[in-house]
Design a protein around this motif. Structure first.
Motif, PDB file in Angstrom:
ATOM      1  N   ALA A  87       0.796  -1.228   0.000  1.00 22.04           N
ATOM      2  CA  ALA A  87       0.000   0.000   0.000  1.00 22.04           C
ATOM      3  C   ALA A  87       0.822   1.270   0.000  1.00 22.04           C
ATOM      4  CB  ALA A  87      -0.944   0.002   1.202  1.00 22.04           C
ATOM      5  N   THR A  88       2.127   1.159   0.106  1.00 19.72           N
ATOM      6  CA  THR A  88       2.984   2.348   0.065  1.00 19.72           C
ATOM      7  C   THR A  88       3.601   2.576  -1.306  1.00 19.72           C
ATOM      8  OG1 THR A  88       5.040   1.204   0.718  1.00 19.72           O
ATOM      9  CG2 THR A  88       3.568   1.954   2.488  1.00 19.72           C
ATOM     10  N   LYS A  89       3.489   1.589  -2.215  1.00 21.37           N
ATOM     11  CA  LYS A  89       4.179   1.666  -3.503  1.00 21.37           C
ATOM     12  C   LYS A  89       3.185   1.867  -4.653  1.00 21.37           C
ATOM     13  CE  LYS A  89       8.103  -1.203  -2.085  1.00 21.37           C
ATOM     14  NZ  LYS A  89       8.876  -2.445  -2.352  1.00 21.37           N
ATOM     15  N   PRO A  90       3.414   2.863  -5.513  1.00 22.62           N
ATOM     16  CA  PRO A  90       2.539   3.079  -6.675  1.00 22.62           C
ATOM     17  C   PRO A  90       2.456   1.827  -7.542  1.00 22.62           C
ATOM     18  CG  PRO A  90       3.961   4.967  -6.337  1.00 22.62           C
ATOM     19  CD  PRO A  90       4.460   3.901  -5.413  1.00 22.62           C
ATOM     20  N   THR A  91       1.237   1.429  -7.855  1.00 21.09           N
ATOM     21  CA  THR A  91       0.971   0.157  -8.538  1.00 21.09           C
ATOM     22  C   THR A  91       0.210   0.409  -9.837  1.00 21.09           C
ATOM     23  OG1 THR A  91       0.835  -0.907  -6.366  1.00 21.09           O
ATOM     24  CG2 THR A  91      -0.102  -2.117  -8.235  1.00 21.09           C
ATOM     25  N   PRO A  92       0.580  -0.274 -10.926  1.00 20.22           N
ATOM     26  CA  PRO A  92      -0.151  -0.106 -12.189  1.00 20.22           C
ATOM     27  C   PRO A  92      -1.618  -0.496 -12.044  1.00 20.22           C
ATOM     28  CG  PRO A  92       1.901  -1.299 -12.534  1.00 20.22           C
ATOM     29  CD  PRO A  92       1.705  -1.213 -11.058  1.00 20.22           C
ATOM     30  N   VAL A  93      -2.461   0.103 -12.883  1.00 21.03           N
ATOM     31  CA  VAL A  93      -3.903  -0.148 -12.858  1.00 21.03           C
ATOM     32  C   VAL A  93      -4.382  -0.476 -14.275  1.00 21.03           C
ATOM     33  CG1 VAL A  93      -6.183   0.786 -12.332  1.00 21.03           C
ATOM     34  CG2 VAL A  93      -4.200   1.461 -10.926  1.00 21.03           C
ATOM     35  N   VAL A  94      -5.141  -1.554 -14.414  1.00 20.77           N
ATOM     36  CA  VAL A  94      -5.717  -1.933 -15.701  1.00 20.77           C
ATOM     37  C   VAL A  94      -7.241  -1.937 -15.569  1.00 20.77           C
ATOM     38  CG1 VAL A  94      -5.944  -3.734 -17.450  1.00 20.77           C
ATOM     39  CG2 VAL A  94      -3.721  -3.317 -16.367  1.00 20.77           C
ATOM     40  N   PHE A  95      -7.904  -1.008 -16.276  1.00 22.23           N
ATOM     41  CA  PHE A  95      -9.366  -0.970 -16.365  1.00 22.23           C
ATOM     42  C   PHE A  95      -9.802  -1.934 -17.468  1.00 22.23           C
ATOM     43  CE2 PHE A  95      -8.828   2.796 -13.969  1.00 22.23           C
ATOM     44  CZ  PHE A  95     -10.065   3.266 -13.535  1.00 22.23           C
ATOM     45  N   SER A  96     -10.891  -2.687 -17.221  1.00 25.25           N
ATOM     46  CA  SER A  96     -11.449  -3.557 -18.252  1.00 25.25           C
ATOM     47  C   SER A  96     -12.964  -3.366 -18.282  1.00 25.25           C
ATOM     48  CB  SER A  96     -11.100  -5.019 -17.977  1.00 25.25           C
ATOM     49  OG  SER A  96     -11.349  -5.818 -19.114  1.00 25.25           O
ATOM     50  N   PHE A  97     -13.489  -2.879 -19.407  1.00 21.34           N
ATOM     51  CA  PHE A  97     -14.901  -2.528 -19.561  1.00 21.34           C
ATOM     52  C   PHE A  97     -15.667  -3.645 -20.260  1.00 21.34           C
ATOM     53  CE2 PHE A  97     -12.597   1.448 -19.191  1.00 21.34           C
ATOM     54  CZ  PHE A  97     -13.386   2.175 -18.305  1.00 21.34           C
ATOM     55  N   HIS A  98     -16.761  -4.059 -19.647  1.00 21.35           N
ATOM     56  CA  HIS A  98     -17.567  -5.148 -20.188  1.00 21.35           C
ATOM     57  C   HIS A  98     -18.298  -4.736 -21.462  1.00 21.35           C
ATOM     58  CE1 HIS A  98     -21.363  -3.334 -18.812  1.00 21.35           C
ATOM     59  NE2 HIS A  98     -20.796  -3.102 -17.629  1.00 21.35           N
ATOM     60  N   GLN A 109     -14.437 -12.532 -15.303  1.00 20.80           N
ATOM     61  CA  GLN A 109     -14.322 -13.936 -15.675  1.00 20.80           C
ATOM     62  C   GLN A 109     -13.808 -14.098 -17.100  1.00 20.80           C
ATOM     63  OE1 GLN A 109     -18.377 -15.108 -15.010  1.00 20.80           O
ATOM     64  NE2 GLN A 109     -18.091 -15.433 -12.809  1.00 20.80           N
ATOM     65  N   LEU A 110     -14.275 -13.248 -18.014  1.00 20.26           N
ATOM     66  CA  LEU A 110     -13.870 -13.350 -19.416  1.00 20.26           C
ATOM     67  C   LEU A 110     -12.411 -12.976 -19.607  1.00 20.26           C
ATOM     68  CD1 LEU A 110     -14.696 -13.725 -22.438  1.00 20.26           C
ATOM     69  CD2 LEU A 110     -15.241 -11.282 -22.459  1.00 20.26           C
ATOM     70  N   SER A 111     -12.010 -11.859 -19.042  1.00 23.15           N
ATOM     71  CA  SER A 111     -10.671 -11.335 -19.298  1.00 23.15           C
ATOM     72  C   SER A 111      -9.582 -11.999 -18.470  1.00 23.15           C
ATOM     73  CB  SER A 111     -10.642  -9.831 -19.031  1.00 23.15           C
ATOM     74  OG  SER A 111     -10.789  -9.565 -17.641  1.00 23.15           O
ATOM     75  N   GLN A 112      -9.916 -12.436 -17.274  1.00 24.04           N
ATOM     76  CA  GLN A 112      -8.946 -13.057 -16.367  1.00 24.04           C
ATOM     77  C   GLN A 112      -7.814 -12.097 -15.968  1.00 24.04           C
ATOM     78  OE1 GLN A 112      -9.023 -16.532 -15.081  1.00 24.04           O
ATOM     79  NE2 GLN A 112     -11.115 -15.960 -15.599  1.00 24.04           N
ATOM     80  N   PHE A 113      -8.114 -10.789 -15.969  1.00 17.60           N
ATOM     81  CA  PHE A 113      -7.096  -9.828 -15.546  1.00 17.60           C
ATOM     82  C   PHE A 113      -6.770  -9.948 -14.058  1.00 17.60           C
ATOM     83  CE2 PHE A 113      -7.805  -7.332 -19.502  1.00 17.60           C
ATOM     84  CZ  PHE A 113      -6.473  -7.184 -19.856  1.00 17.60           C
ATOM     85  N   SER A 114      -7.716 -10.385 -13.248  1.00 18.90           N
ATOM     86  CA  SER A 114      -7.429 -10.539 -11.816  1.00 18.90           C
ATOM     87  C   SER A 114      -6.372 -11.611 -11.590  1.00 18.90           C
ATOM     88  CB  SER A 114      -8.713 -10.883 -11.051  1.00 18.90           C
ATOM     89  OG  SER A 114      -9.632  -9.826 -11.106  1.00 18.90           O
ATOM     90  N   THR A 115      -6.509 -12.721 -12.301  1.00 22.37           N
ATOM     91  CA  THR A 115      -5.530 -13.799 -12.189  1.00 22.37           C
ATOM     92  C   THR A 115      -4.152 -13.336 -12.655  1.00 22.37           C
ATOM     93  OG1 THR A 115      -7.253 -15.460 -12.537  1.00 22.37           O
ATOM     94  CG2 THR A 115      -4.982 -16.147 -12.925  1.00 22.37           C
ATOM     95  N   LEU A 116      -4.115 -12.647 -13.799  1.00 17.64           N
ATOM     96  CA  LEU A 116      -2.834 -12.151 -14.312  1.00 17.64           C
ATOM     97  C   LEU A 116      -2.271 -11.070 -13.400  1.00 17.64           C
ATOM     98  CD1 LEU A 116      -0.764 -12.325 -16.610  1.00 17.64           C
ATOM     99  CD2 LEU A 116      -2.054 -10.541 -17.794  1.00 17.64           C
ATOM    100  N   ALA A 326      -5.209 -12.637 -25.596  1.00 15.15           N
ATOM    101  CA  ALA A 326      -5.338 -11.183 -25.652  1.00 15.15           C
ATOM    102  C   ALA A 326      -4.997 -10.534 -24.315  1.00 15.15           C
ATOM    103  CB  ALA A 326      -6.757 -10.800 -26.066  1.00 15.15           C
ATOM    104  N   THR A 327      -5.381 -11.162 -23.214  1.00 17.67           N
ATOM    105  CA  THR A 327      -5.120 -10.586 -21.896  1.00 17.67           C
ATOM    106  C   THR A 327      -3.623 -10.439 -21.654  1.00 17.67           C
ATOM    107  OG1 THR A 327      -7.161 -11.552 -21.042  1.00 17.67           O
ATOM    108  CG2 THR A 327      -5.500 -10.901 -19.422  1.00 17.67           C
ATOM    109  N   LEU A 328      -2.872 -11.491 -21.926  1.00 16.26           N
ATOM    110  CA  LEU A 328      -1.429 -11.440 -21.728  1.00 16.26           C
ATOM    111  C   LEU A 328      -0.770 -10.465 -22.695  1.00 16.26           C
ATOM    112  CD1 LEU A 328       1.122 -12.479 -20.353  1.00 16.26           C
ATOM    113  CD2 LEU A 328       1.152 -14.377 -21.996  1.00 16.26           C
ATOM    114  N   GLN A 329      -1.212 -10.478 -23.961  1.00 10.55           N
ATOM    115  CA  GLN A 329      -0.628  -9.571 -24.942  1.00 10.55           C
ATOM    116  C   GLN A 329      -0.917  -8.115 -24.596  1.00 10.55           C
ATOM    117  OE1 GLN A 329       1.519 -10.379 -27.329  1.00 10.55           O
ATOM    118  NE2 GLN A 329       1.351 -12.498 -26.632  1.00 10.55           N
ATOM    119  N   MET A 330      -2.121  -7.817 -24.095  1.00  9.48           N
ATOM    120  CA  MET A 330      -2.426  -6.455 -23.653  1.00  9.48           C
ATOM    121  C   MET A 330      -1.476  -6.022 -22.547  1.00  9.48           C
ATOM    122  SD  MET A 330      -6.542  -6.123 -23.337  1.00  9.48           S
ATOM    123  CE  MET A 330      -7.630  -6.846 -24.537  1.00  9.48           C
ATOM    124  N   TRP A 331      -1.297  -6.886 -21.552  1.00  7.36           N
ATOM    125  CA  TRP A 331      -0.447  -6.503 -20.432  1.00  7.36           C
ATOM    126  C   TRP A 331       0.986  -6.245 -20.892  1.00  7.36           C
ATOM    127  CZ3 TRP A 331       0.235  -3.988 -16.408  1.00  7.36           C
ATOM    128  CH2 TRP A 331       1.357  -4.164 -15.591  1.00  7.36           C
TER     129      TRP A 331
END
Length: 340
Positions: A87-98, A109-116, A326-331
């Motif tokens: 919580a002290t370190k700036p962390t990247p953020v990925v928005f995913s819109f349904h 569930q579709l994107s699996q960004f939480s797992t990645l 696509a999820t991995l390639q986006m990241w």
């Protein structure tokens, strides 16, 4: 999936007719929308200050469902804070819109960004779009979507200020978790892809890069305040959002092809070099514009030959190809492109 889209699109058409004819005997007049788009949609496009650390934040790793007030409504979003989050370190953020008629839980569930995100160390955010009852006080509840200008549903018909909602969400998120302002990214599926393009057009100083799966750049006038990298995935046999563009969204507007959507951003980003093949496996080939300013501000298209309205890497949903994740390639694309 296509039948579901058309049934809900027909619902959109009925609501559009009611909105145009408040005196109709068949439909009651729609409820005025309290969160319509501001006259100047780029007013919030201001780069936030960089940060090297955070203090006073206590949210630990986990999945949370939060709300924020905007436009006279309580708007919802889901957040996954990754394993190992500090919580002290700036962390990247990925928005995913349904997509249209979906929601934040299905998009997770579709994107699996939480797992990645747990593996790669980024925060995943899944906003929830509005449906007909929330916008008009009546209609099909399974109709959540975004105002992507050309697409789709009640948010587009009523010109809901979804960009303003994202501004409010970003501000609220900053009070809860330690975000890195230079590494905030957006992506979306179908209608969510249209909306991600809109964010690229109107919030190029807030989002470092965007990606779209099966959604086009549907803006009538797109003028990003600075170059912004774009990555687009699309099946050539998509029967919902046509690869070559079309005018099949009932209640929506004509939209360009996948190639034209990417070409527009290559032009915005000053890309003057030749296209370069960046990926080829099975039915999937990716090309990127080169000679951009800066060089990292590429505009890339991954075409899935014979692909349907699907998320590449998710074969269980509408036959998404297994030749590319696509999820991995986006990241990987986002990771290499923090905001300058």
């Amino acid at each position: 999936m296509r039948l579901r889209f058309l049934v809900l699109a027909a619902s959109s058409l009925l609501m559009t007719a009611a909105a145009c004819d408040p005196a109709s005997d068949d439909e009651p007049a729609p409820t005025p929308d309290a969160g319509t788009q501001d006259p100047d949609p780029t007013a919030g496009d201001v780069a936030p200050a960089d940060r090297t650390s955070c203090t006073g934040l206590t949210v630990p790793a986990g999945t949370y469902d939060w709300t924020v007030e905007h436009g006279g409504r309580t708007r919802a979003y889901r957040v996954h804070v990754p394993t190992g989050y500090d919580a002290t370190k700036p962390t990247p953020v990925v928005f995913s819109f349904h997509g249209f008629s979906s929601n934040e839980v299905e998009q997770e569930q579709l994107s699996q960004f939480s797992t990645l995100g747990d593996t790669e160390g980024f925060i995943a955010v899944y906003p929830r779009g509005l449906n007909f009852p929330e916008v008009y006080g009546q209609g099909e509840p399974d109709s959540r979507g975004w105002n992507g200008v050309a697409c789709c549903g009640p948010a587009q018909i009523a010109n809901v200020d979804d960009v303003g909602f994202v501004d409010a969400l970003l501000a609220d998120l900053d009070t809860r978790v330690c975000t890195d302002p230079r590494r905030v990214f957006a992506n979306g599926f179908s209608n969510g892809g249209f909306f991600s393009y809109r964010l690229a057009c109107e919030r190029a100083q807030r989002f470092a890069a965007i990606a779209s799966v099966a959604g086009m750049e549907g803006m009538a006038d797109c003028n990003p305040s600075q170059p912004i990298p774009v990555l687009h995935f699309h099946g050539t046999a998509d029967e919902t959002i046509f690869y070559e563009g079309g005018n099949n969204i009932i209640g929506g507007r004509p939209y360009p092809s996948a190639g034209e959507s990417v070409r527009r951003f290559a032009e915005h980003n000053g890309c003057t070099g030749p296209e370069q093949q960046t990926f080829q496996q099975g039915n999937t080939t990716c090309f990127a514009a080169t000679g951009c300013t800066p060089e990292s501000a590429t505009a890339s298209l991954c075409a899935i030959t014979g692909g349907k309205h699907a998320w590449p890497g998710q074969p269980g949903y509408n036959g998404g190809t297994s030749d590319l994740d696509a999820t991995l390639q986006m990241w990987r694309f986002f990771q290499a492109r923090p905001r300058p």
